[in-house]
Enzyme design. Structure first.
Site, PDB file in Angstrom:
ATOM      1  N   PHE A  21       0.827  -1.208   0.000  1.00 35.43           N
ATOM      2  CA  PHE A  21       0.000   0.000   0.000  1.00 35.43           C
ATOM      3  C   PHE A  21       0.862   1.258   0.000  1.00 35.43           C
ATOM      4  CE2 PHE A  21      -3.648  -2.212   2.577  1.00 35.43           C
ATOM      5  CZ  PHE A  21      -3.900  -3.026   1.481  1.00 35.43           C
ATOM      6  N   SER A  22       2.152   1.108   0.252  1.00 31.54           N
ATOM      7  CA  SER A  22       3.015   2.266   0.477  1.00 31.54           C
ATOM      8  C   SER A  22       3.059   3.257  -0.684  1.00 31.54           C
ATOM      9  CB  SER A  22       4.431   1.811   0.827  1.00 31.54           C
ATOM     10  OG  SER A  22       4.443   1.142   2.060  1.00 31.54           O
ATOM     11  N   LYS A  71      16.194  -5.764   4.663  1.00 33.48           N
ATOM     12  CA  LYS A  71      16.350  -4.806   5.758  1.00 33.48           C
ATOM     13  C   LYS A  71      17.674  -4.947   6.506  1.00 33.48           C
ATOM     14  CE  LYS A  71      11.463  -3.921   6.671  1.00 33.48           C
ATOM     15  NZ  LYS A  71      10.427  -3.827   7.706  1.00 33.48           N
ATOM     16  N   GLY A 131       5.641 -12.902  18.790  1.00 39.42           N
ATOM     17  CA  GLY A 131       6.314 -12.669  17.520  1.00 39.42           C
ATOM     18  C   GLY A 131       7.690 -12.066  17.714  1.00 39.42           C
ATOM     19  N   ARG A 156       7.465 -19.549  18.722  1.00 43.23           N
ATOM     20  CA  ARG A 156       7.533 -21.006  18.696  1.00 43.23           C
ATOM     21  C   ARG A 156       8.970 -21.514  18.653  1.00 43.23           C
ATOM     22  NH1 ARG A 156       3.632 -22.298  13.753  1.00 43.23           N
ATOM     23  NH2 ARG A 156       4.777 -20.476  12.983  1.00 43.23           N
TER      24      ARG A 156
END
Length: 288
Positions: A21-22, A71, A131, A156
């Site tokens: 969407f950026s 990144k 997360g 996990r």
């Protein structure tokens, strides 16, 4: 805006980018503020990103954005690093000044800004985070940088242990505790102790509706509940929290405020057009 020789270019580097969407959010924001710039996607992976970054140095760019899988890899091409991004070892925003590139990470800023606007005081709060991937890392580092009292991090795999150890090492205090999601008793005890519950795991996102990281009976009305997902606007986790009377926060603010911080860096302004950005994202989610 028409693209001219004076237009500052801003690329989004990563893959895949078809669902991002950026570009629309950024370009509509530029138009509303009169910033002569154009944001566009460039699909690339680690194999070629170095060549692209080197070319950007010598072209009419304000900078660029970095997303998966680049990144961490892109850090090596920076001339300078923002102190927090350097601690993280990952970037999502690069500002170009002359031929000099400086790396930043605004991902965590979006989440923490959303929490701050709802009255969360980091130095007084205990957080439970599901997360420990890229989103978890950026958010947890930003919260620690803001002085978070304590955070439990659950996953996990051993990612939660690695992230907690990294945070404790980089900030010089025992700010993070790792708990594997399989240790249900420990998870429930830590959730009961926490003030803010944060689902950064992706559970409940589009295609995984109905999935949630914690049973509804473990959520207390006093919890502030945050979910990084904004499609759907209310995941099962947020629906359960809302039913308990909790304050709930979806991921809309996270994506908008991190993008707003990028605009402020690229355009050199104090405040991005946040209202316009909310309108754009709401239009996209509504299919407009």
């Amino acid at each position: 805006m028409a693209i001219t020789v004076d237009t500052k270019m801003i690329a989004l580097l990563g893959t895949p980018l078809g669902q991002s969407f950026s570009p629309r959010m950024q370009n509509e924001a530029y138009a509303s503020m009169g910033f002569n710039a154009h944001y566009f996607p460039v699909e690339c992976d680690n194999e070629h990103i170095g060549d692209i970054i080197n070319a950007i140095r010598y072209m009419n760019f304000a900078g660029f954005a970095v997303t998966k899988p680049n990144k961490e890899y892109a850090v090596q091409f920076m001339d300078e690093m923002d102190p927090l991004a350097e601690k993280m070892g990952t970037i999502n925003t690069v500002v170009k000044t002359g031929t000099t590139l400086k790396g930043y990470n605004t991902d965590g800023f979006g989440a923490t800004k959303s929490l701050e606007l709802e009255g969360v005081k980091f130095e007084e709060s205990t957080f439970f985070v599901w997360g420990a991937g890229g989103t978890g890392k950026s958010v947890c580092f930003t919260m620690a940088n803001l002085g978070a009292k304590k955070m439990y991090i659950s996953s996990r795999s051993d990612k939660c242990e690695k992230l907690a150890a990294d945070l404790n090492d980089k900030f010089g205090r025992e700010v993070a505790v790792a708990i594997r999601t399989a240790d249900e008793d420990a998870v429930k005890a830590a959730v009961a102790e926490s003030d803010v519950l944060m689902n950064l795991s992706g559970l409940g996102m589009r295609g995984h509706e109905g999935e949630t990281p914690i049973a509804a009976e473990c959520i207390k009305p006093t919890h502030v509940c945050f979910d990084a997902t904004y499609n759907p606007l209310k995941t099962q986790f947020l629906l359960d929290a809302e039913a308990k009377g909790c304050k709930i926060i979806n991921g809309l603010g996270m994506v908008i405020y991190q993008g707003a911080r990028q605009i402020e860096l690229w355009a050199g302004v104090d405040e991005a057009p946040v209202d316009q950005m909310f309108k754009t994202i709401n239009d996209i989610v509504a299919g407009k």
